[in-house]
Design an enzyme around this catalytic site. Sequence first.
Site, mmCIF file in Angstrom:
data_model
loop_
_atom_site.group_PDB
_atom_site.id
_atom_site.type_symbol
_atom_site.label_atom_id
_atom_site.label_comp_id
_atom_site.label_asym_id
_atom_site.label_seq_id
_atom_site.Cartn_x
_atom_site.Cartn_y
_atom_site.Cartn_z
ATOM 1 C CE1 TYR A 1 -3.317 -2.816 0.654
ATOM 2 C CE2 TYR A 1 -2.873 -2.654 3.005
ATOM 3 C CZ TYR A 1 -3.519 -3.270 1.950
ATOM 4 O OH TYR A 1 -4.364 -4.329 2.185
ATOM 5 C CB CYS B 1 1.788 0.511 4.112
ATOM 6 S SG CYS B 1 2.600 -0.657 5.221
ATOM 7 C CG PHE C 1 5.220 -1.642 8.955
ATOM 8 C CD1 PHE C 1 6.243 -1.623 9.890
ATOM 9 C CD2 PHE C 1 3.930 -1.449 9.405
ATOM 10 C CE1 PHE C 1 5.991 -1.434 11.240
ATOM 11 C CE2 PHE C 1 3.653 -1.253 10.756
ATOM 12 C CZ PHE C 1 4.688 -1.242 11.675
ATOM 13 C CB CYS C 2 4.921 -0.627 2.165
ATOM 14 S SG CYS C 2 3.617 -1.853 2.421
#
Length: 320
Positions: free
Chosen positions: A98, A101, A103-104
């Site tokens: 995403y 996001c 963490f991405c």
Amino acid sequence: MRKVNQLATLSRAFSGAASRQRLVQGAAMTSTYAASSSQCFASRIAESFRISNPSVARGVTGTMFFSVAASSLAQEAQAKEAPPVEKLMPKDVVLYQYEACPFCNKVKAFLDYYNIPYKVVEVNPISKKEIKWSDYKKVPILKIDGEQMVDSSDIVDKLFQRIHPDNSVTDSDEERQWRGWVDNHLVHVLSPNIYRSVSEALESFDYITNHGNFSFTERLVAKYAGATAMYFVSKKLKKRHNITDERAALYGAAETWVDALKGRQYLGGLKPNLADLAVFGVLRPIRYLKSGKDMVEHTRIGEWYSRMENAVGEPSRIKA
């Protein structure tokens, strides 16, 4: 004022105070905005909004960032890390993500800094059809030469070891401590800030829906219903993480990080280490939202963030 009226109208459509109470109760089941794929929470949202298709609710709550005259060492500190030697370079890297996001974005910061070319597949948070092939239903998922990797910190560890095979230890105690701080503290400060007010919630969902993989209808539902949901969710998250003042918590985290640098350009010294990349990655999606602008204006983190922007440089993402 128009946005406030729109949100107020939407809230009335959700059966007034009683429905909002159900929404707040559902919000207690969420964690951070990066873990917004919780099926239990999505079911509660579906019940609260009387949405017949729970997958729409998952999308709504789903998704959810900165001189030539200098010495050669200073130039090195500002430059990207040289790409790994060709024999160590992954041949086919695909990131399922995403866009908003955190963490991405941790994974992308690592890939960009090390000049590792990668393709991006933007996952539709409602259907998740792009990752139906995987038993793991969260993002990020990274495929490297056909091998699946999951969990942002594990992905970074494995990538680092792959391109530095002679390093038996991935990070120092200090580096490990601050990488843990990012996952266990910093990310929990973000949601209460980006959804702090009606206008900030709508601003955040403008970013999420404009950068995400949504149909036109999904975009409208996600923007207004999602902003409503996350506005109330953020209040629960404040209590869960013992936050009384969202901005004070964000500013405190930024100052804590700057203090950790102890006068160094980066935590890694003359060049970023994995902790620098982790902090930069999770802050990158919010940097140009109101919360991120306020953070840079009211704390000392701006200079470090600008150095990181220069060090990480342009994305190494392969355009489709």
